[in-house]
Design an enzyme around this catalytic site. Sequence first.
Site: not given
Length: 496
Positions: A190, A262, A298, A399
């Site tokens: 996906k 992750e 990230c 973040e």
Amino acid sequence: MSMTDEFGLQVLKKAEQDTQGWKMMIGGKWVESRSGKRMSSLNPAYDEVIAEVPDGDAQDIELAVEAGKAAFPQWSKMHVDERARHCRQFATAVRGMARELGMLDAIDSGNALLPMVEDAKKGASLHDFFAGLGMEMKGETIPTPGGGLDYTRPQPFGVVGRIIPFNHPISFAAGKIAPALVAGNTVILKPGDQTPLSALWMGKLVQECFPPGVVNIVTGSGAICGSALVAHKEVRRIAFTGSVETGRAITQGAGIKSLSLELGGKNPLIIYPDVDVEKVAAAAVAGMNFSVSQGQSCGSNSRVFVHSQIREKFIEAVLARCEKIRIGLPELEATQMGPVISRRQYQRVMGYIASGVDQGARLLRGGAHAPGDALKKGYFVDITIFDKVKHGMKIEREEIFGPVMSILTWDDEATMLQEVNDSDYGLCANIWTNNIGTAMRMADAVEAGYVWINGHGGKRYKGAPFGGIKDSGIGREHSIDELMSYTQIKNINISY
């Protein structure tokens, strides 16, 4: 269409033709969504729709699961060397289309062209890597009292789900299916909602290199299509790369399944006063991934803890290097940094920048739309550097996922370490010092799953397990650990 690069226009047209009008790949065939619904894919450099792709839902996931189930018996019973041969063939095919796939990603994601060409090659290289590890999927023999034999065998799950984000579209689409395939599973991929095009075009190579149904590519929103994949009772293994919020939703929706996640990072770069300032400034800028994904990574070292003795020289060197980064239209070879992925992300990053100013951080550069008439329509955020950032500020804790670096100053090591570890995240950390004792001590003390000493986030090697602790995720990638995570252990006990 505003884009004027002729090669880019040719690539877009060819990809649309090869996918029969941007259809999904299920069971080796190009298919439309069962509902007939479509969703738009946008070029963020021009704020223009460039394609309409199927907006899949639970019906399409069901079709893909059936295709994967049908292909699984033959695929899983192949010798691992034969599966590896298919994966190596696929790697060769991806490398042969690297420039075209890289251009499509530049158009679709806003990332600069040349890094995206290299991204395609990186995705291909993971197939070669895991193909070479295939024979290491070994079981164990266990001593038994009084004779007999007890041994284990790693076996594939069956149909597994792989959900990827927008920031490295073809690299993740191509590379992250490799360990699942070598382990003997069939895959439902996906792609990211905002960047589905290169993954769909990859379906042409899937057709050429794998038996029908071994790899299925389903596009759609994460909320509907992704959730249906996560919840499907016959998909027993899910791997996801993306945000912490979505990771939490997946853990709630998956039920009793094997998961690897992750997730996000708010990664520290710790600088001691005994280092070469120019070298660490170069690493700080490179590790922010300005020139790869506009800081939408990230792994970016977005929290820089610099010792007060070298703070001014470090800031001067960082600013000088940032001035040399060429922000421009992503399809042009000269461009080093493009726009962020969407209007929503642009507004989000700008909101964080405003909060930094409001909370008292000093804005050293950037903080606004990147300059230039050619960039006015797109979501271009100028490289932004904050100084005098304090622990606890919003830009230091959360973040941002954009081109924003926060610089904090330290004198007391114990206080600095406490601030470094006082974070919900624990993905990466960077430590710069020429004292080996300090380096080893801090590497043990910092709370992160992957630590560089005198390096930066761009230096990751296949075979070295990558992944985070705390809210940054579950599991490890790019290593034997990931390959084995796509197997489940069966124990067999024989008496004689």
